[in-house]
Enzyme design. Structure first.
Site, PDB file in Angstrom:
ATOM      1  N   HIS A 122       0.852  -1.197   0.000  1.00  0.00           N
ATOM      2  CA  HIS A 122       0.000   0.000   0.000  1.00  0.00           C
ATOM      3  C   HIS A 122       0.884   1.243   0.000  1.00  0.00           C
ATOM      4  CE1 HIS A 122       0.572   1.106   4.297  1.00  0.00           C
ATOM      5  NE2 HIS A 122       0.512  -0.193   4.565  1.00  0.00           N
TER       6      HIS A 122
ATOM      7  N   ASP B 247      -0.386   4.434   0.921  1.00  0.00           N
ATOM      8  CA  ASP B 247      -0.811   5.479   1.851  1.00  0.00           C
ATOM      9  C   ASP B 247      -0.062   5.334   3.168  1.00  0.00           C
ATOM     10  OD1 ASP B 247      -2.290   3.050   2.286  1.00  0.00           O
ATOM     11  OD2 ASP B 247      -3.692   4.143   3.546  1.00  0.00           O
TER      12      ASP B 247
ATOM     13  N   ASP C  61       6.484   1.309   6.898  1.00  0.00           N
ATOM     14  CA  ASP C  61       5.080   0.929   6.679  1.00  0.00           C
ATOM     15  C   ASP C  61       4.459   1.765   5.562  1.00  0.00           C
ATOM     16  OD1 ASP C  61       2.532  -0.127   7.033  1.00  0.00           O
ATOM     17  OD2 ASP C  61       2.072   1.140   8.747  1.00  0.00           O
TER      18      ASP C  61
ATOM     19  N   GLU D  41      -5.158   1.610   2.879  1.00  0.00           N
ATOM     20  CA  GLU D  41      -4.930   0.510   3.815  1.00  0.00           C
ATOM     21  C   GLU D  41      -4.976   0.999   5.262  1.00  0.00           C
ATOM     22  OE1 GLU D  41      -2.744  -2.215   6.487  1.00  0.00           O
ATOM     23  OE2 GLU D  41      -2.277  -0.122   6.008  1.00  0.00           O
ATOM     24  N   GLU D  42      -4.489   2.221   5.492  1.00  0.00           N
ATOM     25  CA  GLU D  42      -4.369   2.712   6.858  1.00  0.00           C
ATOM     26  C   GLU D  42      -5.710   3.106   7.481  1.00  0.00           C
ATOM     27  OE1 GLU D  42      -1.908   2.290   8.525  1.00  0.00           O
ATOM     28  OE2 GLU D  42      -0.067   2.435   7.360  1.00  0.00           O
TER      29      GLU D  42
ATOM     30  N   GLU E  29       4.175  -6.090   4.420  1.00  0.00           N
ATOM     31  CA  GLU E  29       4.116  -5.330   5.668  1.00  0.00           C
ATOM     32  C   GLU E  29       5.367  -5.629   6.506  1.00  0.00           C
ATOM     33  OE1 GLU E  29       2.139  -3.083   6.763  1.00  0.00           O
ATOM     34  OE2 GLU E  29       0.257  -3.260   5.645  1.00  0.00           O
TER      35      GLU E  29
ATOM     36  N   HIS F  18       3.924   3.987  12.268  1.00  0.00           N
ATOM     37  CA  HIS F  18       3.079   5.058  12.820  1.00  0.00           C
ATOM     38  C   HIS F  18       3.805   5.914  13.856  1.00  0.00           C
ATOM     39  CE1 HIS F  18      -0.740   2.441  11.844  1.00  0.00           C
ATOM     40  NE2 HIS F  18       0.123   2.505  10.829  1.00  0.00           N
TER      41      HIS F  18
END
Length: 395
Positions: free
Chosen positions: A79, A81, A111, A143-144, A171, A364
């Site tokens: 992903h 995003d 990530d 995805e997030e 991931e 994150h």
């Protein structure tokens, strides 16, 4: 921004270009998708852009096939995003890749733009390995927040008859094979009562009281799952969890509250079905809804599904598991409690495993990083998958 036509096919250089795009999920991902399209085109690889979920901003998925343009074969998925940086204390601009020793810092470095960079860096070699079987590259949005980008892409690939057989979802796992993860099902429950003065409770319908009883049921159900719920070894905790995380309602104390709402989520182990647990909640709250409707034509309970991320469960004996263990040099096959797009892919019929560079502990966080060593190992892993293929007798 680096020119996609001239950037070297090296994972760190490509990562620098990808990090420079602020792809926070609330924003359009069109600029980074255009960059990837142009990079692939510069290497003679066509791609197809598919629209993501409808919303206030433009979102896209991208699919490329290297080798025979057909269904089947192996896919690599990432992903594009990322989560916001607001409120985080970064040591440098999060959208400019910064190198310090072996570490490469930037939002999304772990990530999961690191894996996306490795996918793109491998393209020249993948073209040489894909003479007989297709190699698919999947780039997804959202995805997030909802993982709906992957859901949309699966429907589009099925309609186009381009569904891969197997998929590596990159991931961050420190390149350890992950064969199982929990699902996540989340719902917003809204109660519509009838206002009135608190001195005459019979004249109204108290939405907060109804919500309180519903939350008490959820707490009891969470305890039941912990004590008697289905167990799956390898997870911590090994059962489905349930919690109410947000609740609100009412205005002032002497008015019967007309509105109330809460949000509840399940983190379900493989074998527990999110939609089925949701249906059980609706059935349990039906008597509360009938009370809210008494003398109140607008009264009742409404439900808004916020997330349906299915669990992942790949067999330890599956050929994809065994091949990933051999390529990564790992004897283990792990379980994690966070969710990924792999569960959506498996539900769609594409056998999937999670294995990518970087540490999920970095995801994150401020000063998120991936190491050059992890990127180099991932570079080799992707090429090994493509070069060796997956023998049919192993599957």
């Amino acid at each position: 921004m680096s020119d996609p036509h001239t950037v070297p096919p090296q994972s760190a250089d490509i990562l620098a270009a990808l990090v420079a795009f602020d792809t926070t999920s609330a924003k359009s991902n069109a600029p980074i998708i255009t960059w990837i399209e142009q990079y692939l085109s510069a290497h003679g690889v066509p791609s197809t852009r598919y629209p993501g979920p409808e919303g206030a901003v433009e979102k896209w998925n991208l699919h490329a096939v290297i080798g025979p343009d057909r269904a089947g074969g192996l896919a690599f998925s990432g992903h594009v995003d990322c989560v916001p940086v607001e409120g985080q204390e970064w040591s440098s601009d999060p959208f400019i890749l910064r190198e310090d020793g072996d570490r490469l810092y930037g939002r999304g470095a772990a990530d999961m733009k690191g894996f996306v960079a490795c996918m793109l860096a491998a393209v020249p070699d993948l073209k040489a390995y894909a003479a007989n079987d297709p190699i698919h590259l999947l780039f997804t949005c959202d995805e997030e927040i909802t993982c709906d980008g992957a859901r949309y892409l699966m429907a589009d690939l099925r309609a186009a008859d381009r569904m891969p057989d197997r998929c590596i979802v990159g991931e961050p796992s420190l390149l350890a094979p992950i064969i199982a993860h929990k699902g996540r099902f989340a719902v917003r429950v809204t109660f519509q009562g009838l206002p009135g003065h608190s001195s005459n409770p019979e004249a109204g319908r108290n939405a907060l009281h109804a919500m309180g009883r519903a939350i008490a049921f959820c707490a009891d159900e969470a305890d039941r799952l912990a004590q008697d719920g289905h167990r799956v070894a390898g997870f911590e905790p090994p059962y489905t969890t349930m919690q109410v995380g947000v609740a609100s309602g009412g205005s002032i104390l002497n008015i019967i509250p007309e509105h109330a709402s809460f949000e509840v989520e399940w983190r379900n182990v493989p074998g527990d079905d999110g939609p089925a647990m949701f249906k059980a909640l609706q059935d349990r709250l039906s008597p509360l809804e009938q009370v809210l409707k008494l003398g109140n034509s607008q009264g009742g309970i409404t439900y808004e599904q916020l997330c349906d991320l299915p669990p992942l469960a790949l067999s330890r004996e599956h050929g994809l598991t065994l091949k990933t263990q051999r390529i990564t040099g790992r004897n283990t096959a792990g379980h994690v409690s966070y969710g990924t797009e792999a569960g959506i892919y498996q539900r769609a019929g594409m056998d999937s495993i999670v294995c990518g560079p970087g540490d999920i502990a970095q995801a994150h966080r401020p000063d998120e990083f991936v190491t050059r060593d992890q990127l180099a190992r991932c570079d080799r892993m992707i090429r090994d998958f493509a070069r060796r293929g997956i023998e049919e007798h192993e599957l």
